[in-house]
Design an enzyme around this catalytic site. Sequence first.
Site, PDB file in Angstrom:
ATOM      1  N   ILE A 601      53.133  14.435  76.809  1.00  0.00           N
ATOM      2  CA  ILE A 601      54.599  14.468  76.803  1.00  0.00           C
ATOM      3  C   ILE A 601      55.060  15.917  76.673  1.00  0.00           C
ATOM      4  CG2 ILE A 601      56.679  13.700  75.593  1.00  0.00           C
ATOM      5  CD1 ILE A 601      55.039  11.500  77.152  1.00  0.00           C
ATOM      6  N   ASN A 603      58.344  17.194  76.676  1.00  0.00           N
ATOM      7  CA  ASN A 603      59.481  17.411  75.776  1.00  0.00           C
ATOM      8  C   ASN A 603      59.817  16.084  75.095  1.00  0.00           C
ATOM      9  OD1 ASN A 603      61.919  17.837  74.524  1.00  0.00           O
ATOM     10  ND2 ASN A 603      62.877  18.878  76.258  1.00  0.00           N
ATOM     11  N   LYS A 605      62.018  15.194  73.075  1.00  0.00           N
ATOM     12  CA  LYS A 605      63.421  14.816  72.958  1.00  0.00           C
ATOM     13  C   LYS A 605      63.937  14.182  74.259  1.00  0.00           C
ATOM     14  CE  LYS A 605      67.593  16.675  70.908  1.00  0.00           C
ATOM     15  NZ  LYS A 605      68.128  17.852  70.221  1.00  0.00           N
ATOM     16  N   GLN A 610      64.747   9.488  78.074  1.00  0.00           N
ATOM     17  CA  GLN A 610      64.345   8.860  79.328  1.00  0.00           C
ATOM     18  C   GLN A 610      63.901   7.420  79.086  1.00  0.00           C
ATOM     19  OE1 GLN A 610      64.356   9.565  82.517  1.00  0.00           O
ATOM     20  NE2 GLN A 610      62.350   9.917  83.350  1.00  0.00           N
ATOM     21  N   LYS A 673      51.718  11.994  83.279  1.00  0.00           N
ATOM     22  CA  LYS A 673      51.611  10.909  84.263  1.00  0.00           C
ATOM     23  C   LYS A 673      52.955  10.348  84.718  1.00  0.00           C
ATOM     24  CE  LYS A 673      48.503   8.213  82.110  1.00  0.00           C
ATOM     25  NZ  LYS A 673      47.484   7.137  81.989  1.00  0.00           N
ATOM     26  N   GLY A 676      59.677   8.050  84.317  1.00  0.00           N
ATOM     27  CA  GLY A 676      60.945   7.556  84.853  1.00  0.00           C
ATOM     28  C   GLY A 676      60.949   6.072  85.148  1.00  0.00           C
ATOM     29  N   GLU A 677      59.952   5.594  85.836  1.00  0.00           N
ATOM     30  CA  GLU A 677      59.926   4.182  86.240  1.00  0.00           C
ATOM     31  C   GLU A 677      59.369   3.293  85.130  1.00  0.00           C
ATOM     32  OE1 GLU A 677      61.121   4.327  89.398  1.00  0.00           O
ATOM     33  OE2 GLU A 677      60.620   6.439  89.675  1.00  0.00           O
TER      34      GLU A 677
HETATM   35 MO1  MOS Z   1      63.139   6.328  91.675  1.00  0.00          MO
HETATM   36  S1  MOS Z   1      63.526   4.346  92.186  1.00  0.00           S
HETATM   37  O1  MOS Z   1      61.823   6.677  92.681  1.00  0.00           O
HETATM   38  O2  MOS Z   1      64.528   7.191  92.117  1.00  0.00           O
END
Ligand code: MOS
Length: 712
Positions: A601, A603, A605, A610, A673, A676-677
């Site tokens: 990781i 950051n 914060k 996220q 790794k 976001g998703e």
């Molecule tokens: Mo993300 S759905 O790859 O913006």
Amino acid sequence: MKKDKIGDPLSRIDGRLKVTGGAKYSGEYKLPGLTYGVLVSATIPCGTVSSMDIQAAGKAPGVLAVITPFNAPKVPGYQPGAARPVRGLKLFNDDKVYFNGQPIALVVAETFERATYAASLVKATYKAEPFETDFHKNFDKGVIPNEGRYKDYVRGEADAYKKAPVVVEQDYMLPSEMHNPMELHVTTAFWDGDDKVTLYTKSQGVIGSQRSIANAFGLEVANVQINSRFVGGAFGSSLRTWPHEVAAVQAARLVKRPVKLTLTREQMFTLVGYRPLTIQRIGLGATTDGKLMGITHESHSQTAVYEEFTENAVNVSRFLYASPNANTRYKVVPLNVGVPTPMRGPGEATGSFALESALDELSYKLNIDPIELRLKNYTDMDPERNLPWSSKFLKECYQLGAERIGWEKRPTKPGMQRDGDWMVGYGLGCGAFGAYRSKTQVRIKLTPDGSVNIQTATSDIGPGTGTAMTLIAADILGIPAERISFELGNSAFPVAPTQGGSQTVSSVGSAVHDVCIALKQKLNTLAGLPADNTAEIEYATILQRLNLPSLELTQESQSGEEARKYSMYSFSAHFAQVHVHSLTGIVRVKRLVAVVDGGKIVNHKTASSQMIGGAVGGIGMALTEEAIFDDRFGRYVNGNLADYHVPVNADAPDIEAIFIDKPDPIINPIGTKGLGEISLIGVAAAVANAVFNATGKRIRDLPITPDKVLMT
Ligand code: MOS
């Protein structure tokens, strides 16, 4: 000297600009001579526009142009046989209407109000044709997409689950969901002569936008400038260049002035994609002691008649659990609707809802704890690709999450725990998302005052990319973050991938890492030290001593063989505690613990933010979000934020993000790794499973609204 290190909780470098209004978004550039574009939408779902009356609109005050299919200047990339064709809907290129809400005219005027008024005067007559928007009615028209990677998958024996002693076979439904970022989609475009154009546009990838616009208008790529420094959320809706962006550029060329085209919230329901309505059938078969013998996962989702959208809805069932037999099938159903597009966690979020719900159902049939069941079917290698994982700490995720949520308090039978009128339950949902890394270039510039400037054409749609990159550079260079300025969101910067697929830190971060190391080596050499000198050096003094005005380097960084030798994924285990009101059916998520193996990781914060944001999106998926079609007209009935319910603060509980924080030794030099998703994948199942644990009601159609809780 204060130093900032990878892992520190650094506050957003652009946070102040954002909260004070100092951050300029694409719709906030007040260019001299700016004009305003407003789209007129079709009111039928299928057919042709037979004629249009634009007389009144054209004569309305302040109107500069009314573009229609009958008078639109040709867009080269839309023409048959174009050298660089543009995919998707070709706006105003012909008289065809494929879905209700499709733009059929663009009015350009001196003010937004005048454009809006004139747009209301545009009259169209249609030759309507029969249309289909009812997914359920058209379910059997599903087709397997042409692309090879969507063909049927079989490992071992197909449908082996049917022969197992313990079987779960169920259908799971997910409605269409809209990205609904806070910032509307907006493009401000202006031409310089006939062959150069500049856009301020909401974009997750300025390089991709640059190429698309160049292709559309047959321009040199270098003659297209895309600026997208600040993006007010996107979640996937800005991954591609949309027809309205091309239309804004087309209009600006016609009126020879800058044009700003902003979509309305309602238009954002039809013109910038969404997570498609999907029905999935899962078949699970297990031995009586909980070993999976077969997994079958079939998915149908809607797409547009004019463009095929596909995503990895079924893939997670091929590799998340050990099973000798697994088979998947993926189909799309073309309808008279706008085309879907990836939405946070795309197919994996959809697929994991079905798989993780089914697994939960299996756990009750077997009378085995859901964590225990997952551990029994844990796999130390990727059974789909037959490769080792680059790293996998999912067991640790189960353990940490169970401790934090208080899993031992979970009732083993549903409907056993109460808190006044509220029934209490716990649920688990897991997920995986590919850890990707793409080629990225980064430029770094050191000046004699000791400050460092870094540029790359990445985007920041909200996760805090600039902040994370600053931290990586500060760590490698051994200087405070304040000395670093990081610039992004401009196509003139060195090439970076689109901010999608959770790959930014891995791709851009690695390039930042590499360019900083290259800079240090160069400085060492200039200072007459060995290139690998690790002792601290005062960079500024070296430049001053050598009388150099600055030192500039550009470095390219990319993955190698490892992506073929290892299977790389981020993993998650989301734990939810819910309260379900026994009289009203209202579900409240009381606590949510998201445990993630996302590698190192950078950051803590922004990474936590996220994760929390993704979890809130998952709560929306589970409990509130649903775009509803009226199939009589092929229109959404809730195309606005009053009727389309996203979770608000009161719906978001105490969400805790926990990171395993172990660097992946394979994927890239930092060991990240991606988050976001994975922050969303598994959340909806965790909530749905908790609702069952609380009530004994298994709701397989999202969202879990009070009526379903009461009626089930
Ligand atoms: Mo993300 S759905 O790859 O913006």
